[in-house]
Structures are given as C-alpha cells and as structure tokens.
Design an enzyme around this catalytic site. Structure first.
Site, PDB file in Angstrom:
ATOM      1  N   ALA A  35      -2.968   0.919   7.082  1.00  0.00           N
ATOM      2  CA  ALA A  35      -3.395   0.659   5.705  1.00  0.00           C
ATOM      3  C   ALA A  35      -3.501   1.919   4.843  1.00  0.00           C
ATOM      4  CB  ALA A  35      -4.720  -0.075   5.697  1.00  0.00           C
ATOM      5  N   CYS A  36      -3.368   3.091   5.434  1.00  0.00           N
ATOM      6  CA  CYS A  36      -3.512   4.358   4.711  1.00  0.00           C
ATOM      7  C   CYS A  36      -2.328   4.576   3.762  1.00  0.00           C
ATOM      8  CB  CYS A  36      -3.598   5.489   5.742  1.00  0.00           C
ATOM      9  SG  CYS A  36      -3.512   7.146   5.057  1.00  0.00           S
TER      10      CYS A  36
END
Length: 114
Positions: free
Chosen positions: A10-11
């Site tokens: 998700a970064c």
C-alpha cells in the site's frame, strides 16, 4: 535478471517502484512485509551493509509511535528487534538480487543499476 523488492504493497513509494520496474522491463518478485514478515538474517545483512539509521525509516509514523526511550537508545540490535515486531519501520523499498542491494527509490540511480 530477477530481483526481489521488499516493502509494503500500500506504500506510495512502492507503487512508484513497481511502475518503474515494469516500465524498464526489470523482472521482479515482491516480498510484502505485512503479509510475509521479515527475518533476522535479512535485517542483519541490510544493517551491516547500510547501518540501522538507513534501514529504519525514522521519518514515518511507526518510528514516532515508538517510546521515546526506545528511539533514544536505538542501536543495530534494537533496530532488528523493533523491525521484527513492526516491519513498517523498515525503509522502503529494498531491492536485492544479482549482486544488487539498494534501499530507497531513486529513478536516476536505478537507471544506472538496470
């Protein structure tokens, strides 16, 4: 040449890294710290190569959530313990394979590597 890219899916920096690797036709496999965790051996190798100050993301919220005394007394051993408990502390991405070991996303530097 296939590399392993370590991080958290998700970064935003990871997402940019994935796109860059695909655009430059670099074969890669992903190791997600959140799902697969990390291990002491990898952390020791990375800290030996770069120092704990580089491997641990001291700008993120995970770092700021650590108790002040833990942050103040951090060393290589403490960094390994903290990262094993909370992989979000590890700077992203780490890429490794075929003699390459790098931390962070730097498109210009990656262009030189690949």
């Amino acid at each position: 040449m296939t590399i392993t890219i370590y991080g958290i899916k998700a970064c935003d920096t990871m997402k940019k890294s994935f796109v860059w690797l695909d655009q430059h036709k670099v074969e890669w496999q992903f190791h997600d710290y959140k799902k697969a965790g990390t291990n002491k051996k990898d952390l020791q190798r990375w800290i030996k190569a770069f120092g704990w100050e580089t491997v641990i993301n001291r700008r993120g919220t995970s770092w700021r959530k650590l108790p002040e005394d833990t942050r103040a007394s951090m060393d290589a051993s403490g960094a390994i313990s903290a990262a094993l408990q909370n992989p979000s502390l590890i700077k992203r991405p780490i890429i490794e394979g075929n003699g390459i070991l790098e931390i962070g996303f730097d498109p210009a530097h990656w262009a030189e590597l690949f």
